[in-house]
Design a protein around this motif. Sequence first.
Motif, PDB file in Angstrom:
ATOM      1  N   ASP A 186      76.280  86.806 -19.119  1.00 59.47           N
ATOM      2  CA  ASP A 186      76.064  86.468 -20.602  1.00 59.47           C
ATOM      3  C   ASP A 186      75.095  85.461 -20.882  1.00 59.47           C
ATOM      4  OD1 ASP A 186      78.078  88.475 -21.213  1.00 59.47           O
ATOM      5  OD2 ASP A 186      79.662  87.306 -21.268  1.00 59.47           O
ATOM      6  N   LEU A 187      74.426  84.779 -19.857  1.00 55.75           N
ATOM      7  CA  LEU A 187      73.922  83.588 -20.197  1.00 55.75           C
ATOM      8  C   LEU A 187      72.848  83.912 -21.167  1.00 55.75           C
ATOM      9  CD1 LEU A 187      73.288  80.549 -19.562  1.00 55.75           C
ATOM     10  CD2 LEU A 187      71.975  81.116 -17.638  1.00 55.75           C
ATOM     11  N   ALA A 188      71.852  85.008 -20.895  1.00 60.62           N
ATOM     12  CA  ALA A 188      71.033  85.091 -21.664  1.00 60.62           C
ATOM     13  C   ALA A 188      71.030  85.462 -23.263  1.00 60.62           C
ATOM     14  CB  ALA A 188      70.263  86.244 -20.964  1.00 60.62           C
ATOM     15  N   ARG A 189      72.220  86.069 -23.233  1.00 57.40           N
ATOM     16  CA  ARG A 189      72.710  86.518 -24.691  1.00 57.40           C
ATOM     17  C   ARG A 189      72.918  85.100 -25.327  1.00 57.40           C
ATOM     18  NH1 ARG A 189      76.900  89.758 -26.484  1.00 57.40           N
ATOM     19  NH2 ARG A 189      78.078  89.493 -24.618  1.00 57.40           N
ATOM     20  N   ALA A 190      73.771  84.285 -24.609  1.00 56.09           N
ATOM     21  CA  ALA A 190      74.472  83.087 -25.441  1.00 56.09           C
ATOM     22  C   ALA A 190      73.130  82.452 -25.587  1.00 56.09           C
ATOM     23  CB  ALA A 190      75.194  82.403 -24.295  1.00 56.09           C
ATOM     24  N   GLN A 191      72.126  82.074 -24.607  1.00 58.59           N
ATOM     25  CA  GLN A 191      70.927  81.235 -24.942  1.00 58.59           C
ATOM     26  C   GLN A 191      70.163  81.687 -26.373  1.00 58.59           C
ATOM     27  OE1 GLN A 191      68.916  80.727 -21.332  1.00 58.59           O
ATOM     28  NE2 GLN A 191      67.605  79.154 -22.151  1.00 58.59           N
ATOM     29  N   ALA A 192      69.966  83.087 -26.354  1.00 58.68           N
ATOM     30  CA  ALA A 192      69.298  83.761 -27.439  1.00 58.68           C
ATOM     31  C   ALA A 192      69.971  83.397 -28.707  1.00 58.68           C
ATOM     32  CB  ALA A 192      69.211  85.024 -27.321  1.00 58.68           C
ATOM     33  N   LEU A 193      71.285  83.226 -28.882  1.00 56.55           N
ATOM     34  CA  LEU A 193      72.282  83.298 -29.866  1.00 56.55           C
ATOM     35  C   LEU A 193      72.222  81.952 -30.502  1.00 56.55           C
ATOM     36  CD1 LEU A 193      75.690  85.038 -29.365  1.00 56.55           C
ATOM     37  CD2 LEU A 193      74.327  84.994 -31.247  1.00 56.55           C
ATOM     38  N   LEU A 194      72.280  80.879 -29.496  1.00 61.56           N
ATOM     39  CA  LEU A 194      72.028  79.453 -29.645  1.00 61.56           C
ATOM     40  C   LEU A 194      70.651  78.966 -30.247  1.00 61.56           C
ATOM     41  CD1 LEU A 194      74.304  78.008 -26.645  1.00 61.56           C
ATOM     42  CD2 LEU A 194      74.978  78.180 -29.173  1.00 61.56           C
ATOM     43  N   GLU A 195      69.730  79.552 -29.682  1.00 61.73           N
ATOM     44  CA  GLU A 195      68.226  79.281 -30.255  1.00 61.73           C
ATOM     45  C   GLU A 195      68.229  79.589 -31.837  1.00 61.73           C
ATOM     46  OE1 GLU A 195      65.798  77.658 -28.794  1.00 61.73           O
ATOM     47  OE2 GLU A 195      66.233  77.649 -26.718  1.00 61.73           O
ATOM     48  N   ASP A 196      68.729  80.761 -31.937  1.00 61.66           N
ATOM     49  CA  ASP A 196      68.792  81.219 -33.421  1.00 61.66           C
ATOM     50  C   ASP A 196      69.368  80.466 -34.155  1.00 61.66           C
ATOM     51  OD1 ASP A 196      67.731  83.916 -33.496  1.00 61.66           O
ATOM     52  OD2 ASP A 196      69.468  84.818 -34.234  1.00 61.66           O
ATOM     53  N   LYS A 197      70.563  79.753 -33.797  1.00 62.26           N
ATOM     54  CA  LYS A 197      71.104  78.736 -34.889  1.00 62.26           C
ATOM     55  C   LYS A 197      70.742  77.408 -34.481  1.00 62.26           C
ATOM     56  CE  LYS A 197      74.443  82.046 -35.746  1.00 62.26           C
ATOM     57  NZ  LYS A 197      75.072  82.365 -37.012  1.00 62.26           N
ATOM     58  N   LYS A 198      69.579  77.031 -33.911  1.00 60.80           N
ATOM     59  CA  LYS A 198      69.362  75.757 -33.267  1.00 60.80           C
ATOM     60  C   LYS A 198      69.413  74.908 -34.573  1.00 60.80           C
ATOM     61  CE  LYS A 198      65.842  73.198 -30.814  1.00 60.80           C
ATOM     62  NZ  LYS A 198      64.718  73.245 -29.893  1.00 60.80           N
ATOM     63  N   ASP A 199      68.498  75.051 -35.665  1.00 59.52           N
ATOM     64  CA  ASP A 199      68.404  74.338 -36.881  1.00 59.52           C
ATOM     65  C   ASP A 199      69.843  74.031 -37.386  1.00 59.52           C
ATOM     66  OD1 ASP A 199      65.792  73.992 -36.378  1.00 59.52           O
ATOM     67  OD2 ASP A 199      65.319  75.836 -37.866  1.00 59.52           O
ATOM     68  N   LYS A 200      70.694  75.111 -37.771  1.00 58.84           N
ATOM     69  CA  LYS A 200      71.854  74.915 -38.347  1.00 58.84           C
ATOM     70  C   LYS A 200      72.902  73.860 -37.304  1.00 58.84           C
ATOM     71  CE  LYS A 200      75.599  77.471 -40.438  1.00 58.84           C
ATOM     72  NZ  LYS A 200      76.336  78.602 -40.307  1.00 58.84           N
ATOM     73  N   ILE A 201      72.823  74.191 -36.072  1.00 52.88           N
ATOM     74  CA  ILE A 201      73.674  73.377 -35.370  1.00 52.88           C
ATOM     75  C   ILE A 201      73.107  71.907 -35.182  1.00 52.88           C
ATOM     76  CG2 ILE A 201      74.708  72.825 -32.977  1.00 52.88           C
ATOM     77  CD1 ILE A 201      74.436  75.919 -32.602  1.00 52.88           C
TER      78      ILE A 201
END
Lengths: 426, 426
Positions: B330-345
Amino acid sequence: MARIVMKFGGTSVAGTERIRRVANIVRAQAAAGNEVAVVVSAMAGETDRLVNFCREANPLYDPAEYDVVVSSGEQVTAGLLALTLQAMGCKARSWLGWQLPVNTFSAHANARVDSIDAEKLISSMQAGEIAVIPGFQGVSEDGRITTMGRGGSDTSAVAIAAAVKADRCDIYTDVDGVYTTDPRIVARARKQKYVTYEEMLELASVGAKVLQTRSVSLAMKRGVRVQVLSSFVDDGAPPADTLPGTMIVSEEEMDAILENSDVERQTVTGIAHDKNEARVVLTRVPDRPGAVAEIFLPLGEAGINVDMIIQNVGRDKGETDVTFTVPQSDLARAQALLEDKKDKIGFNRIITDSKVAKVSVVGMGMKSHAGVAATMFKALADRGINVQAISTSEIKVSVLIDEDETELAVRVLHTAYGLDAEAPAG
Amino acid sequence: MARIVMKFGGTSVAGTERIRRVANIVRAQAAAGNEVAVVVSAMAGETDRLVNFCREANPLYDPAEYDVVVSSGEQVTAGLLALTLQAMGCKARSWLGWQLPVNTFSAHANARVDSIDAEKLISSMQAGEIAVIPGFQGVSEDGRITTMGRGGSDTSAVAIAAAVKADRCDIYTDVDGVYTTDPRIVARARKQKYVTYEEMLELASVGAKVLQTRSVSLAMKRGVRVQVLSSFVDDGAPPADTLPGTMIVSEEEMDAILENSDVERQTVTGIAHDKNEARVVLTRVPDRPGAVAEIFLPLGEAGINVDMIIQNVGRDKGETDVTFTVPQSDLARAQALLEDKKDKIGFNRIITDSKVAKVSVVGMGMKSHAGVAATMFKALADRGINVQAISTSEIKVSVLIDEDETELAVRVLHTAYGLDAEAPAG
């Protein structure tokens, strides 16, 4: 718009690539607005693989468990065809034998269809869903899987067609129809647009291996119009409204077709041959009442199918030679049975010959024409072909000849009955 | 005399010769007077073959039709085992998922058992007939075939055992029991006679691949005594009354066993390792309420299982590093999800590392012993193994370490908790 049952054999569904071709043919029928059910066999080779497993597990296998194992082949193909149709954007689902259900009498491994509950199937088809049904399988009264014997998928298809009152049942095979004779023997053989059930039965039972005999009987009994056509056409999808194969119809429909056309009824529709017969001669059988019964009763009880029977005129007073044919596969068993009863029957010796062939001419027109047999004997005699035995039915005359002369006899008769096409087939 | 459910996996039934070995083991249990039901997987490789067919037919396959195709593998094995038992003179019959029925909730391809109607099954077993049941399959409320996901045959066996109130459920695998750790890593690993459900769950979920986790949960919930043992024993038939494998029991039964023996409860029962984790570090996350929730909520919604979580002390005021682990798949999927929310987080960057391993010590005795974790950290520190993260449950302590140090860590801990056998295993 019509309601159609389509059936594809093992060669047509051997592998996912071929299943895709089949799906294309099915989709074309559905796209033309027809309600479609598809019956499929196991992938070519799969049933043999499963039967071998059963033999390895238990040489005297329990047919109920054998059915559990071998029915899985058709189950796999049905699921895969449904998946392939869905991938093409069609609505499709599989219906296993126990799901409809296809009720059979529980003679496992050789079951016969009792009834099919088609209610769910018809609703699903009416809702535009393509029904995919594994052939060959049903369910017994006590809820166990049954199978219908090798080649049973043709029978499944016809039974489904009868149950859903289909307009026709299209049987896709590796030939594109029923020919006047085997095109590999006679280049000028012609594909027939129509043959009657009765003709097809005689053609099937004497060796024209297009349809399983049981499926033709069932179609005749239930009035199902059956079309034989090829799944190996170039574009994978024939035009939906043409009839590219051979339609098998009732005598009444055939009469109507002939009335509305200029074509005259042919005396002979087809010429079949069968090299799987063997000839048995019992010499010097006592010529007394009951002697012949003592020969054939035990064979009948053993399930050995005796076809042609001739009782020669006795050479000696009070004695006669009896000649008959049995399937080659039963010859050894028949011989052993008769040796056993030698004293009781009172014959002198058994002479057997497997190098024989049966050649048959078949045609509804025969009923109203004299001289069909005479034409046959003259044509064969003119080429020096010796007739060893004869049998006839209302629409068939068969002769037993030397196996080496089979092809010659078929060609000679094809010409003699005026069946040759103007140009070679194919 | 006992009522026993036996389960054999794909390697044990790969081919008719191996099925014969299985039949010998089953026959020995029946011959000892036990009532026996056997649950079987598909032959090794068969499910993969069928799944590939489905993928070729339709990459986005309909799970209902997928179930029709893949369930056939177990159906074949069940029929063949019944045939083989019959060849040995045993009474045996197969019961397919829809025949019992094994009712499941209709999440196709990942179904869960709802209820099993065991009445017919119990009568048949009481009449001395060995029941052979294909694992992995059931039937949905609307009468379609379902399957329980890869490895679902263990769960089938436990569910059948619960339904027939079996005295035990014997799961035959390619290992002969549950060891204190992987014997390929630690030669002095010991086979355990008993482990509790809770311990087995922790051992299974951290990488000791003996039993499917779901089957252990179900056994615990329904109180089914499960035994793990090997089908690859020399004579093909272990003595019927010994317990050659590992018995998985409730905490109460374990307490009773310990009370009646001189053996003291072990603090640690087993040491497991898992190389399928990946570490994720988010640097410089704002240290404010809700920031951590913004990281883990989207991962949870995407079905990504986050295991260990550490929040480091911030290097700069108001900022912190957050470390956690996810399955490598699930690593690649997790990474993509978090990059997506980078600004929000509001984090600075993502650092990932797949070269990590989780090593866990498991044991019911931990509840009543202090110092288990301390022993662990000291033993690892003595060998210079750096602990990157820690997680604990009531009966488990896990650490994340460098993947290269996995085997060393397992050996060190096996010794530290006194688990080494006197002589090497095997």
